[in-house]
Motif scaffolding. Sequence first.
Motif, PDB file in Angstrom:
ATOM      1  N   LYS A 110       0.807  -1.213   0.000  1.00  0.00           N
ATOM      2  CA  LYS A 110       0.000   0.000   0.000  1.00  0.00           C
ATOM      3  C   LYS A 110       0.845   1.271   0.000  1.00  0.00           C
ATOM      4  N   GLN A 111       2.131   1.100  -0.017  1.00  0.00           N
ATOM      5  CA  GLN A 111       3.009   2.255   0.046  1.00  0.00           C
ATOM      6  C   GLN A 111       3.522   2.611  -1.359  1.00  0.00           C
ATOM      7  N   SER A 112       3.575   3.893  -1.594  1.00  0.00           N
ATOM      8  CA  SER A 112       4.026   4.382  -2.898  1.00  0.00           C
ATOM      9  C   SER A 112       5.149   5.380  -2.687  1.00  0.00           C
ATOM     10  N   PHE A 113       6.176   5.302  -3.557  1.00  0.00           N
ATOM     11  CA  PHE A 113       7.337   6.175  -3.454  1.00  0.00           C
ATOM     12  C   PHE A 113       7.659   6.736  -4.840  1.00  0.00           C
ATOM     13  N   ASN A 114       7.909   8.022  -4.877  1.00  0.00           N
ATOM     14  CA  ASN A 114       8.313   8.675  -6.122  1.00  0.00           C
ATOM     15  C   ASN A 114       9.784   9.029  -6.029  1.00  0.00           C
ATOM     16  N   GLN A 115      10.563   8.491  -6.943  1.00  0.00           N
ATOM     17  CA  GLN A 115      12.000   8.679  -6.922  1.00  0.00           C
ATOM     18  C   GLN A 115      12.421   9.451  -8.170  1.00  0.00           C
ATOM     19  N   SER A 116      12.945  10.668  -7.961  1.00  0.00           N
ATOM     20  CA  SER A 116      13.445  11.452  -9.087  1.00  0.00           C
ATOM     21  C   SER A 116      14.797  10.922  -9.515  1.00  0.00           C
ATOM     22  N   TYR A 117      15.086  11.101 -10.795  1.00  0.00           N
ATOM     23  CA  TYR A 117      16.343  10.575 -11.332  1.00  0.00           C
ATOM     24  C   TYR A 117      17.509  11.448 -10.893  1.00  0.00           C
ATOM     25  N   ASN A 118      18.534  10.788 -10.370  1.00  0.00           N
ATOM     26  CA  ASN A 118      19.769  11.478 -10.006  1.00  0.00           C
ATOM     27  C   ASN A 118      20.914  10.529 -10.312  1.00  0.00           C
ATOM     28  N   ASN A 174       1.167   1.882   9.844  1.00  0.00           N
ATOM     29  CA  ASN A 174       1.172   3.338  10.019  1.00  0.00           C
ATOM     30  C   ASN A 174       0.017   3.942   9.220  1.00  0.00           C
ATOM     31  N   THR A 175      -1.113   4.200   9.907  1.00  0.00           N
ATOM     32  CA  THR A 175      -2.297   4.680   9.199  1.00  0.00           C
ATOM     33  C   THR A 175      -2.085   6.055   8.630  1.00  0.00           C
ATOM     34  N   ASP A 176      -1.318   6.895   9.301  1.00  0.00           N
ATOM     35  CA  ASP A 176      -1.063   8.243   8.770  1.00  0.00           C
ATOM     36  C   ASP A 176      -0.312   8.170   7.457  1.00  0.00           C
ATOM     37  N   MET A 177       0.700   7.326   7.390  1.00  0.00           N
ATOM     38  CA  MET A 177       1.476   7.189   6.153  1.00  0.00           C
ATOM     39  C   MET A 177       0.605   6.637   5.037  1.00  0.00           C
ATOM     40  N   ILE A 178      -0.254   5.673   5.384  1.00  0.00           N
ATOM     41  CA  ILE A 178      -1.161   5.116   4.365  1.00  0.00           C
ATOM     42  C   ILE A 178      -2.049   6.220   3.812  1.00  0.00           C
ATOM     43  N   TYR A 179      -2.584   7.042   4.702  1.00  0.00           N
ATOM     44  CA  TYR A 179      -3.470   8.116   4.253  1.00  0.00           C
ATOM     45  C   TYR A 179      -2.745   9.097   3.324  1.00  0.00           C
ATOM     46  N   VAL A 180      -1.566   9.527   3.742  1.00  0.00           N
ATOM     47  CA  VAL A 180      -0.836  10.511   2.946  1.00  0.00           C
ATOM     48  C   VAL A 180      -0.486   9.945   1.583  1.00  0.00           C
ATOM     49  N   ASN A 181       0.029   8.727   1.558  1.00  0.00           N
ATOM     50  CA  ASN A 181       0.402   8.140   0.277  1.00  0.00           C
ATOM     51  C   ASN A 181      -0.811   7.872  -0.596  1.00  0.00           C
ATOM     52  N   ALA A 182      -1.901   7.505   0.012  1.00  0.00           N
ATOM     53  CA  ALA A 182      -3.121   7.255  -0.777  1.00  0.00           C
ATOM     54  C   ALA A 182      -3.603   8.534  -1.437  1.00  0.00           C
ATOM     55  N   ILE A 183      -3.554   9.618  -0.680  1.00  0.00           N
ATOM     56  CA  ILE A 183      -3.943  10.914  -1.254  1.00  0.00           C
ATOM     57  C   ILE A 183      -3.076  11.243  -2.455  1.00  0.00           C
ATOM     58  N   ALA A 184      -1.758  11.192  -2.269  1.00  0.00           N
ATOM     59  CA  ALA A 184      -0.840  11.557  -3.355  1.00  0.00           C
ATOM     60  C   ALA A 184      -1.020  10.642  -4.561  1.00  0.00           C
TER      61      ALA A 184
END
Length: 900
Positions: free
Chosen positions: A484-492, A882-892
Motif C-alpha cells: 500500500k506504500q508508494s514512493f516517487n523517486q526522481s532521477y539522479n 502506520n495509518t497516517d502514512m497510508i493516508y498521505v500516500n493514498a492521497i498523493a
Amino acid sequence: MKGALTLILLCVLSAWAQIPDVTDVSVTCRTENELTFQWEVENSSYSYTLKTHGKDELNISSSETPVKVQVTSLSPGTKYIFTLYTVFGNAMSNGHIFSEVTVPSAVDSVSVITRSETEIKLQWNKVNNSNDYSYNLKYRNKEHTSISALPTDSTVEHTVESLSAGTEYFFTLYTVFENVTSRGYNFSNVTMPSNVENVMPKLNDTDMILQWNVVPNIDNNTYNYTLEYKDEKRDCINYIAERNEVTCHISDLNPGTNYSFTLYTEFADLRSTGFNFYQITTLSDITGVTVKRSQTSLKISWLKLNNNDIYNYTLQRLGEESEKHFTGSDTLTYTYSSLTPGTEHSFSLFTEVNNTRSKGYSFKNVTSLDCASFNWKVTNSSIEAAVNGCTYVTAQNSTGSGKNDTVDGNMVNLQDLYPGESYTVSLFYDLESEKLLQCSHRLTLVPNSVSHLRCKHHSGGYGLAVTWDYPNGVVNMVQVVVGKQSFNQSYNSEKPQQVEVKGLQAAQWYTVTATSFSGDTRSQTVSINCQTDPAGVIAGVLVFFILIIIICIGVFVWHRYGSAKHNKMPKPPVESKVPNKNNKYVQIPLDKFPEYFQNMSRDENKGFSEEYEDLSSVGKEQPSMAALLPENKDKNRFTNVLAYDSSRVHLSTNDEGDSDYINANYMPGYGNANRQYIAAQGPLPSTVNDFWRMVWEKRSQVIVMVTNCTESGRVKCEQYWPLDFMPRLYGHLLVTKKSEDTFPSWTLREFNVKNKTTSETRTVRHFHFTAWPDHGVPTGTEELIQFRGLIRQHIESSFSAGPTIVHCSAGVGRTGTLIALDVLLQQLDKEKEVGISAFVQQMRLSRPLMVQTESQYVFLHQCIMDTLQPKVVPKSEPLYENTDMIYVNAIALREYEKQC
C-alpha cells in the motif's frame, strides 16, 4: 492755161517731195495712267502731230532729238491706238499707226478659300472686272503664269500646289494685260501643319505620360500642340529633348477608362487635322492582402488602392455564387466563418471603377487545425495520427532537434524518436511557396520501463530495499509501489536508484511494481514479488508481547496517578501552519470532518449560511486609496473590488508616466509565507501590458485562470496571450505560445516570455480551467480537485521562484475558492485537520470578497469532504500499520493517477 500748168507743176513737185512717216516709236515709260513715247528726228524742219484714238491731237515740235512725248490721263490696263504724223509746212505725212497699253491695276486683296498641308486655294476679284486680264503669281522662285478666270465669274480662283506643310509662304500677284504686268500685290499665308505620326503612352491608374516626336518642317518652325479629350483641352508645351520629343502629363483620370484623344499640331493660328487615338487607363489589382486564420474562419484584410476613394472592391470565393462588395474605408475586411478546419479556399479580389472590373488578384488560404482533436498514438519511439488539412509535419524537442517529414496520405508517421522525450508536433500546409502553420501540440513519448527491478531484505525483516536500473531515454521519476506504500523517486545520476521501504511485515510476500514517468506520461509497469526477511518474525512477536505488557502497565499507572492531573494540565497546542487569527474559527480534525459537514448541512445549509454571513464584514475597513486615484480608476474592472493598499502588488515605475498600480493582492499560503499567491482581476484591454509586467517583475512561473474570456455573451477577461504561435509584444515583453493541450475541462499552455531590454527568457505555464461558471460552482468536485493536483505537482516540481498568479474575472470568487482549496488540501495532508473558515477570513483581510458567494463557500467544504470519502481504511488492514502514512500516500497516489 497758164494757171492750169502751174497747178500741174505743183502736183508733180508735191509727189516728188512726199513727207516721210516716223517708223520707230518706242515706249520709254509706262504707268497705269501715262505713256511716254520716243523717236528719232530725221529733219529738224519737221514737226509732229500725235493723234490718240478718241482723244484730241497733240502737236509736237522737234526742237531736240530724240523727241519724247508724254501722254497722260489714260486709263489703267487699256489698249490705245495712236497715229503719228510728220508735218512740214502745211504738208503732213500719211501717218504712222501703232498701239500701246497702259499698266494694269494691281489686285487689291487676296483671300484663302481652302488650305491643306500641301495646297492653298486663293481667291481675288477681277481687276476692273475685266476678262482681258490675266495674272501671274510668284513665290519662292516659282511663278505661276496665265491665271485667268471664267468670263462669267467676277472673281479669280487659283490653287497653289506642291507646298510644304506648316510653312509660311510670301506671294506676289501680278495683273497682266498685253504682256504688261502690274506693280504686283504682296501677301503671305501658311499651309496647315502635319499631324503627329505616333504617340507613345506610359500609363497607370490615374495618370498618363504621352510622348511623341516633334513634327518636322522645312523652315524648322516651332510648333505647339493641343490635346483634347472629354471636352477638355490640355496645352502641351513642347521642349527639345535629346531626341526631339514632346512630353505631356495628364493626371486626375479615372482608372480603367477608355479615353478618346485628338492631338493637334498648331502653327500661326492654324491647327492640323488632328491625330486621333484611344488609350485606356490601367485598373490595378490589390496585391497586399493579409489573411488571419482560425479553425473555422478566414479574415481577409486589405488597404484601399493608391489611397484613393474612387475604387470599389468585389471579393469572391471559388464555388460561392454570391459576391461581397466593398467601398470606403482605409482598411477593408471580411470574415468567412463557419468553415471546416484544414480546408483550402480560393479567392479573387477585384477592383472596380465605373462598372469596369480589373483582372483580379487570386489567392488561396487554408483554415487552421486543432491538433488536440486528432487521435495521437504515442509509443516509446513513434508518434502517429490520421490527420487532415496538412502536408508537412515537424517534431522538435526542447533542444531544437527532432524529425521532419511529409504527411503521406493524411497520415503522420514519425519514427525513431527518443523515448520519454517531449516533442512539439507542428502541422504545416504547403500553400504555393509558403508553409502555413496549422497547429502545434505537445506530446510526450512513453518512457522506457525500468530494467533489472530487484529487492533485498531491509530493516531487520520489516522492510525491503528496492533497486533498479534507469532505462534509456527521458525519465523524470520512477514510482515504486510496495503493498500500500508508494514512493516517487526522481532521477539522479549521482545517487543509487533505490527505495527503502519500512513498516512491512516480516516473512511476507509483497508485489513490488515500478513505473517510469516522463512528465505525465507513464511507462508499462514492471512488477516482481519480494519477501521480507522471515528471521524477524520471532523477534517481532517477542517485541509485540513486551509492548503489550508495557502498555498495560502504562494504562494502569495513568489511570491511578495521571487522571487527577489530566484535567489540570492543558494539552500542548499543535501549531497549525494555516493562519488563524480568530479563535472562534476552529480547526476541524480529519476524523471529525464528515460529522462537522453533516451538521453544517442541516436545515438547508443553515450552519454554512450563518458562518458565511459572519465572514461578510471581514476586511471591509481596509483602505484602497491607490485604487481610487484618478489615474487608476479605469484599471479596475468592478467598482466594488478594489485592491487593499496593505497587500496590493506594486509594479516598478522605471519609465516616466508608469503607474505602480494593478488590481491584484498578495495572498497567504500554507506555511509561514504570506505571499505564496497573487489574486488578480482578469486583465482589461488597457491593463494587459501591466499584467505581463507583473508576471515578469514578480518572477511568477505559473498563471492559473479560472474564467473564460467570454461567458454568456459578455467579456469577462481580455485575451492576454497570442491566439496562434506567432510571438506578440506586450510592452517590452515578447510572449510566444510554445504549446497548447486542450482537455474537456481545462487547457494547459506553455509560454516563452522574453524581455526585449535584457534578452532574458523565462518559461511560464498557464493552467486554464474552463468548466466553472461565473458566480457559480462546477457541476462536480472531482475535476477541480484533479485540476488543483496538476497545479500543485507543477509548483512543487519546478520550484517556482515567484508567487503563483490566480485570476478569474474580478479575482475574488473563483480565484479565492481555488486558492483556499490548494492551501486547505495541503493542511489536510500535513496536519490531518482543516480550518476552512479561518483561512477564508485570512484571505479576506488581504483582498475583498474572497470566496464571493455562499455556494462557493459550501462547494469548498464539499471538495474537502469528497477528498476524504475514498480514504476510509479497510478493516482488513493490520492494526500496527502506520495509518497516517497510508493516508498521505493514498492521497498523493490517487491525485497523481487522476492527473495521468
